[in-house]
Enzyme design. Structure first.
Site, short mmCIF file in Angstrom:
data_model
loop_
_atom_site.label_atom_id
_atom_site.label_comp_id
_atom_site.label_asym_id
_atom_site.label_seq_id
_atom_site.Cartn_x
_atom_site.Cartn_y
_atom_site.Cartn_z
N GLY A 175 0.82 -1.23 0.20
CA GLY A 175 -0.07 -0.17 -0.04
C GLY A 175 0.77 1.29 0.00
O GLY A 175 0.42 2.53 0.02
N TYR A 176 2.05 1.25 0.01
CA TYR A 176 2.81 2.31 0.19
C TYR A 176 2.98 3.43 -0.87
O TYR A 176 2.53 4.69 -0.85
CB TYR A 176 4.31 2.00 0.58
CG TYR A 176 5.15 3.31 0.87
CD1 TYR A 176 5.04 3.87 2.22
CD2 TYR A 176 6.26 3.75 0.10
CE1 TYR A 176 5.97 4.90 2.14
CE2 TYR A 176 6.97 4.86 0.38
CZ TYR A 176 6.67 5.48 1.37
OH TYR A 176 7.47 6.66 1.83
N SER A 177 3.21 2.83 -2.18
CA SER A 177 3.16 3.78 -3.37
C SER A 177 1.46 4.04 -3.56
O SER A 177 1.38 5.14 -4.08
CB SER A 177 3.62 2.59 -4.41
OG SER A 177 5.14 2.66 -4.22
#
Length: 245
Positions: A175-177
């Protein structure tokens, strides 16, 4: 044509020089709320703005982080606990900011959150792994921004969203990007909508700072946990050599 082109370039250079020399005046009484102040960029920014004379309200995820920040700041700096994945915690923080600003409004909101793990190949992950990052880095920041907009409009303030530029390179699953790309879109939309109210919205895409955000031991811990819970067919499709490398 050449003269017109040179004149345009010269005008642009003069504009940038004038703009970059602009400084905010009368800092006393201007309130700035910053999220993610336990360590890293948020912590450094809170200290710097405090020394400049702003009324800083720093949100920390832990009591220890808040205490350490207060110990090396002026008495005017206030801290509040904030869990961006918890709507009740966000509501309490907004109430605290509302009471502290005492009708003056909010001069600045700096959103800085770095929930990172887990990052791994996409088919190693479950939907809750995406939630653990997105709820902090994207949905939590959106929620607290929405709840603070009335205070920002009152002071004709500004929103500054700190976005790690490496989050815009989607080279690994998780989920970071997604959260960073999402904050870009949210910021662009909000910037256009808030212009009518005199509220400025900016994105600061910063680079690779040694901010204590991602530690190799933590990343390895998450990878081992994800690898060990994989269904045998998925694990076999990658092979042990892939995991080690």
């Amino acid at each position: 044509l050449h003269i017109a082109l040179l004149a345009s370039i010269l005008s642009l250079i003069i504009y940038w020089l004038i703009r970059d020399r602009y400084r905010v005046r009368n800092l006393s009484g201007k309130y700035i709320f910053i999220t993610g102040c336990d360590t890293g960029l948020g912590n450094s920014l809170a200290k710097w703005l405090d020394k400049r004379g702003f009324c800083v309200i720093a949100a920390c995820a832990t009591e220890k982080g808040g205490q350490e920040l207060q110990s090396c700041s002026s008495l005017s700096l206030k801290t509040v606990n904030l869990d961006l994945a918890d709507s009740n915690s966000i509501a309490r923080a907004v109430l605290f900011v509302t009471e502290e600003t005492a009708g003056k409004g909010l001069f600045g909101l700096v959103s800085n959150a770095e929930g990172t793990a887990p990052v791994a190949p996409t088919d190693w992950l479950r939907i809750e792994d995406f939630h653990s990052v997105m709820d902090v880095n994207l949905l939590g920041l959106i929620e607290i921004t929405l709840k603070l907009l009335p205070l920002l409009k009152k002071a004709e303030g500004r929103v500054v969203n700190l976005i790690n530029a490496k989050g815009l390179m989607a080279f690994v699953g998780g989920g970071y990007s997604l959260s960073k790309w999402g904050m870009e879109a949210f910021s662009d939309t909000l910037r256009r909508e808030m212009q009518h109210f005199g509220v400025k919205v900016s994105i600061v895409e910063h680079g690779f700072f040694k901010a204590g955000v991602v530690k190799s031991g933590i990343m390895e811990k998450y990878l081992f946990r994800l690898w060990n819970r994989l269904a045998p067919e998925i694990r076999n499709s990658y092979g042990g050599k892939y995991f080690v490398e």
